[in-house]
Design a protein around this motif. Structure first.
Motif, short mmCIF file in Angstrom:
data_model
loop_
_atom_site.label_atom_id
_atom_site.label_comp_id
_atom_site.label_asym_id
_atom_site.label_seq_id
_atom_site.Cartn_x
_atom_site.Cartn_y
_atom_site.Cartn_z
N GLU A 1 0.85 -1.19 0.00
CA GLU A 1 0.00 0.00 0.00
C GLU A 1 0.90 1.25 0.00
O GLU A 1 1.83 1.33 0.79
CB GLU A 1 -0.90 -0.04 1.25
CG GLU A 1 -2.07 0.90 1.20
CD GLU A 1 -1.73 2.30 1.68
OE1 GLU A 1 -1.00 2.46 2.67
OE2 GLU A 1 -2.20 3.24 1.04
N PRO A 2 0.67 2.23 -0.90
CA PRO A 2 1.56 3.37 -1.05
C PRO A 2 1.85 4.16 0.23
O PRO A 2 2.99 4.51 0.51
CB PRO A 2 0.87 4.25 -2.08
CG PRO A 2 0.02 3.32 -2.85
CD PRO A 2 -0.42 2.26 -1.89
N LYS A 3 0.82 4.44 1.03
CA LYS A 3 1.04 5.22 2.24
C LYS A 3 1.90 4.45 3.24
O LYS A 3 2.82 5.01 3.85
CB LYS A 3 -0.31 5.58 2.85
CG LYS A 3 -0.26 6.73 3.81
CD LYS A 3 -1.67 7.14 4.19
CE LYS A 3 -1.67 8.51 4.82
NZ LYS A 3 -3.01 8.94 5.16
N ALA A 4 1.62 3.17 3.40
CA ALA A 4 2.40 2.33 4.30
C ALA A 4 3.83 2.17 3.78
O ALA A 4 4.79 2.16 4.55
CB ALA A 4 1.74 0.97 4.47
N ARG B 1 5.52 4.35 1.99
CA ARG B 1 6.22 5.62 2.22
C ARG B 1 6.74 5.67 3.66
O ARG B 1 7.88 6.06 3.91
CB ARG B 1 5.27 6.78 1.93
CG ARG B 1 5.93 8.11 1.80
CD ARG B 1 5.02 9.21 1.23
NE ARG B 1 3.60 9.09 1.47
CZ ARG B 1 2.71 8.72 0.54
NH1 ARG B 1 3.09 8.43 -0.68
NH2 ARG B 1 1.43 8.65 0.83
N TRP B 2 5.93 5.24 4.63
CA TRP B 2 6.35 5.22 6.02
C TRP B 2 7.49 4.22 6.22
O TRP B 2 8.50 4.52 6.85
CB TRP B 2 5.17 4.86 6.93
CG TRP B 2 5.56 4.80 8.37
CD1 TRP B 2 5.60 5.84 9.25
CD2 TRP B 2 5.99 3.65 9.09
NE1 TRP B 2 6.03 5.40 10.48
CE2 TRP B 2 6.28 4.06 10.40
CE3 TRP B 2 6.17 2.31 8.76
CZ2 TRP B 2 6.73 3.17 11.37
CZ3 TRP B 2 6.63 1.43 9.73
CH2 TRP B 2 6.89 1.87 11.01
N TRP B 3 7.36 3.01 5.65
CA TRP B 3 8.39 1.97 5.75
C TRP B 3 9.71 2.47 5.17
O TRP B 3 10.76 2.29 5.77
CB TRP B 3 7.90 0.73 5.01
CG TRP B 3 8.91 -0.38 4.87
CD1 TRP B 3 9.13 -1.38 5.76
CD2 TRP B 3 9.79 -0.60 3.77
NE1 TRP B 3 10.11 -2.21 5.28
CE2 TRP B 3 10.53 -1.76 4.07
CE3 TRP B 3 10.02 0.05 2.57
CZ2 TRP B 3 11.49 -2.27 3.21
CZ3 TRP B 3 10.99 -0.45 1.71
CH2 TRP B 3 11.71 -1.60 2.03
N SER C 1 10.77 5.66 4.68
CA SER C 1 11.39 6.79 5.37
C SER C 1 11.85 6.45 6.79
O SER C 1 12.80 7.03 7.29
CB SER C 1 10.45 7.98 5.40
OG SER C 1 9.29 7.67 6.13
#
Length: 129
Positions: free
Chosen positions: A53-56, A58-60, A62
């Motif tokens: 999933e894109p949002k997850a 991005r967090w992973w 960064s």
């Protein structure tokens, strides 16, 4: 080809390919029923697998994957290597090393142009991809 480099990230071999395993892959590496070689990292534990999933993701990326490291599977900033492209092999220079891979710059066939890629694995011919 199965000699482990000293590395701040975990290392594993699978069919001659060197890589830094995720947590799930490490479970297989440590299970006696499977034929994986494994070496723990000097500074870091294995990372969880990247979420889709894109949002997850991005967090992973960064908070874990893009954490700077002194090396990645023996590669250090400034090292030269060979990059395995789809149809060829070419030179590359390590720009930075992270927990998830080494950021490499490589020249294009057009003079003065270059590309960048994250290499995470080395094949049994010692080329990175």
């Amino acid at each position: 080809m199965s000699e482990y480099p000293l590395s701040s990230v975990p290392a594993a071999f699978d069919r001659g390919h060197l890589y830094s395993p995720t947590l799930a892959e490490t479970a297989y590496a440590l299970d006696d029923r499977y034929v994986y070689d494994y070496r723990p990292g000097d500074l870091f534990e294995p990372m969880p697998a990247a979420p889709r999933e894109p949002k997850a993701f991005r967090w992973w990326w960064s908070t874990g994957a893009r954490v700077a490291t002194p090396d990645f599977l023996g590669l250090r900033t400034g090292d030269t290597l060979t990059v395995q492209h789809v149809t060829s092999v070419g030179p590359g220079t390590v720009l930075a090393t992270y927990r998830a891979g080494a950021w490499v710059e490589y020249p294009y066939a057009v003079p003065g142009k270059s590309g960048r890629t994250l290499v995470r694995r080395r094949n049994n011919s010692s080329h990175w991809y």
